[in-house]
Scaffold this motif. Sequence first.
Motif, PDB file in Angstrom:
ATOM      1  N   LYS A  42      11.735  21.686 -28.505  1.00 41.19           N
ATOM      2  CA  LYS A  42      11.652  22.985 -29.181  1.00 41.19           C
ATOM      3  C   LYS A  42      12.445  23.024 -30.477  1.00 41.19           C
ATOM      4  O   LYS A  42      12.415  24.017 -31.205  1.00 41.19           O
ATOM      5  N   LEU A  43      13.153  21.935 -30.794  1.00 46.85           N
ATOM      6  CA  LEU A  43      14.037  21.936 -31.949  1.00 46.85           C
ATOM      7  C   LEU A  43      13.275  22.156 -33.259  1.00 46.85           C
ATOM      8  O   LEU A  43      13.766  22.849 -34.162  1.00 46.85           O
ATOM      9  N   ALA A  44      12.078  21.589 -33.363  1.00 50.92           N
ATOM     10  CA  ALA A  44      11.290  21.755 -34.593  1.00 50.92           C
ATOM     11  C   ALA A  44      10.922  23.221 -34.803  1.00 50.92           C
ATOM     12  O   ALA A  44      11.007  23.733 -35.931  1.00 50.92           O
ATOM     13  N   SER A  45      10.540  23.896 -33.736  1.00 54.18           N
ATOM     14  CA  SER A  45      10.191  25.317 -33.846  1.00 54.18           C
ATOM     15  C   SER A  45      11.415  26.147 -34.206  1.00 54.18           C
ATOM     16  O   SER A  45      11.325  27.099 -35.006  1.00 54.18           O
ATOM     17  N   GLU A  46      12.571  25.794 -33.644  1.00 58.03           N
ATOM     18  CA  GLU A  46      13.803  26.522 -33.954  1.00 58.03           C
ATOM     19  C   GLU A  46      14.178  26.354 -35.424  1.00 58.03           C
ATOM     20  O   GLU A  46      14.547  27.326 -36.091  1.00 58.03           O
ATOM     21  N   LEU A  47      14.088  25.129 -35.941  1.00 54.67           N
ATOM     22  CA  LEU A  47      14.420  24.891 -37.341  1.00 54.67           C
ATOM     23  C   LEU A  47      13.433  25.589 -38.266  1.00 54.67           C
ATOM     24  O   LEU A  47      13.827  26.182 -39.282  1.00 54.67           O
ATOM     25  N   ALA A  48      12.149  25.550 -37.892  1.00 51.54           N
ATOM     26  CA  ALA A  48      11.142  26.237 -38.705  1.00 51.54           C
ATOM     27  C   ALA A  48      11.446  27.732 -38.792  1.00 51.54           C
ATOM     28  O   ALA A  48      11.348  28.333 -39.870  1.00 51.54           O
TER      29      ALA A  48
END
Length: 258
Positions: A42-48
């Motif tokens: 989920k890290l990519a969604s959080e950074l986005a």
Amino acid sequence: MKTIKIVKIGGNIINNEKALNSFLADFAQLEGPKVLVHGGGKLASELASQLNIPVTMIEGRRVTDTQTLDVITMVYAGKINKQIVAQLQAYNANAIGFTGADGNTIVSVKRPAKPIDYGFAGDVVKVNPELPALLINHGVTPVFCAITHDANGQLLNTNADTIASEIAIGLSAHFSTELYYCFEKPGVLTDVNNDDSVLEHINTQTYTELKANGVIFEGMIPKLDNCFHALQHHVHKVHIGNTDMVFNPTNKHTSLAL
């Protein structure tokens, strides 16, 4: 011919630092040749979200526009991949991180915009296993993230289950390949609410029947399609379950056969 284990881990491990470190400690001690494939969690969604970049999902799959591709490249190929490699080094497992572009290992084509435009999503067309095989035979463990390239300078977001399947197929020319898909459940279940309802064996005939009866549905279908695709292309064994099956083969899980 040596046996190699190709292990794919997903968000349930990547999103949990304690679980990831525990898994990597065990994976580092796994004897024999091995490859690790990871998704992005989920890290990519959080950074986005932090960067005010919209996250668009269609049928559970990420739409990868230019900005999103930048984010997943930073997260998948950067932060997550290098943290995993560094932790494996700490556990005395010599590892090296890969995208499909590194060593020209995985070439994809951009998925057609119709019927659904997923943006910079890649479908694998070729695996060049020679460099990973060379490294593996010298005691190095490749760690692949879910990014490939089109051989014309374009990076592409590619399904990690597919990458694991295609790498296993590519390496089957050099090794006897065993593919392990690790996720949060102990295997394919007849009842998604009952972890004791593991189907321990599935073949192509029973798979067709299970789909027709609605026992297997939604996200499990593409995962199992990758499994049977691998078996049809010289991968020796395919297993689905939680990470325990990798280190304790007698633990209950799902084994696939043609």
